[in-house]
Design an enzyme around this catalytic site. Structure first.
Site, short mmCIF file in Angstrom:
data_model
loop_
_atom_site.label_atom_id
_atom_site.label_comp_id
_atom_site.label_asym_id
_atom_site.label_seq_id
_atom_site.Cartn_x
_atom_site.Cartn_y
_atom_site.Cartn_z
N GLY A 255 4.87 1.79 7.92
CA GLY A 255 3.92 1.07 8.76
C GLY A 255 2.50 1.08 8.23
N GLY B 116 1.46 -0.36 5.56
CA GLY B 116 1.11 -1.66 4.99
C GLY B 116 1.51 -1.85 3.54
CE LYS B 117 5.66 2.33 1.94
NZ LYS B 117 5.42 2.56 3.38
CB SER C 35 7.23 7.47 -3.11
OG SER C 35 6.13 6.60 -2.97
#
EC number: 2.7.1.25
Lengths: 212, 212
Positions: A39, A41-42, A110
């Protein structure tokens, strides 16, 4: 996993290698590695950044949960060892795309520094750009675009990063964007400015590439 | 492995997808899947073919034992199940490169029809071109560029294709080249002629791509 089990390998030097592919593309192959909470925004920023780079004439590819988890890594679940293997394979595929001269953008939580460093260790100097997509947990939880935080709070998703599993923020990411304070466009421009200033891409590319 | 273990996945439709990447490249993304015995000429022909396609302005990448076995698949050995997983992952990576709009060439023995069909099943119509690199076993064994047949005959390499493990030749490969009868250049021209005749690539590409 630190040493190859594969034997009987002899290097076959091809005529077309990374430098030739990069010359044809008029830019280097490198990885833009996004990391951040679910969440944060990647995906949104990586999609918008790819659109921007593509519009400049760059050869790009985006690796994310959609195309990796459903294909190459479909045999992996979310146990600690599977999460490590997930990131290891993504790091290896990113390396192949760099070798192909393609700007590849990876958008995965990650969460562990060690795993991100493993992916970075496969790169050469300056062809791995880590982008810390920083948003406060409460902001991510309010966004909750996939309803995952709600399910994690209800206990139906174990080991959920930020809730029941740790997130280790980067200490020396090349780029630090704050999606709770900046718009998507502002974040994209911040990254593009970094890439231009550090000679990853050239602003003049768009005039010559992709036109008949 | 027939169903994904990964859950919690929501599709994120990006602005730049395969069609946009293919338009920029001025050609489609597709896979040229070489199969044949060790020493049949897979690597040699694929290297020469990549040089030819690159010279035409195509975006290309070669997947072979050198870059895959030493990286992504370094955790795999040569047991039957590891060989299947080796080909599965290569098929998935080839799919990613197709999605990136890149012409990818894979050069692996890939001795089993079932495994090659698994890789093909990940493709759409007409974006998977199987090339049977056909050379008699005795010719391959005479070439023995890596000294592997000698070691296999001596019993130091178990399950060696053609000696102690089967090779299943393709029954309906798109292209059948005979490296015992034709030169490397002739094999490359045979493949290029097929790609041109079937609209995989256009002969006019070289005039417009890659020039400053």
């Amino acid at each position: 996993m630190s040493e190859s089990k594969s034997t009987n390998i002899v290097w076959h030097q091809g005529t077309v290698e990374r430098p030739q592919r990069e010359i044809l593309n008029r830019h280097r192959g490198f990885t833009i590695w996004f990391t951040g909470l679910s969440g944060s925004g990647k995906s949104t920023v990586s999609v918008a950044l790819e659109e921007r780079l593509h519009g400049m004439g760059c050869r790009t590819y985006r690796l994310d949960g959609d195309n990796v988890r459903s294909g190459l890594n479909r045999d992996l679940a979310f146990s600690p060892e599977d999460r490590i293997e997930n990131i290891r394979r993504i790091g290896e595929v990113a390396k192949l795309f760099r070798d192909a001269g393609v700007i590849n953008l990876t958008a995965f939580i990650s969460p562990y520094r060690r795993d991100r460093e493993m992916a970075r260790a496969l790169s050469s100097d300056n062809d791995f750009v880590e982008v810390y997509v920083d948003a406060p947990l409460d902001v991510c939880e309010q966004r909750d675009p996939k309803g995952l935080y709600k399910r994690a709070r209800a206990g139906s998703i174990p080991n959920f990063t930020g809730i029941s599993a740790p997130y280790e923020p980067p200490e020396e990411a090349e780029i630090h964007i704050r999606t709770g304070e900046s718009s998507v466009d502002e974040c994209v421009e911040q990254i593009v400015a970094y890439l231009l200033a550090n000679d990853y891409i050239e602003s003049g590319l768009v005039e010559t590439a992709g036109d008949g």
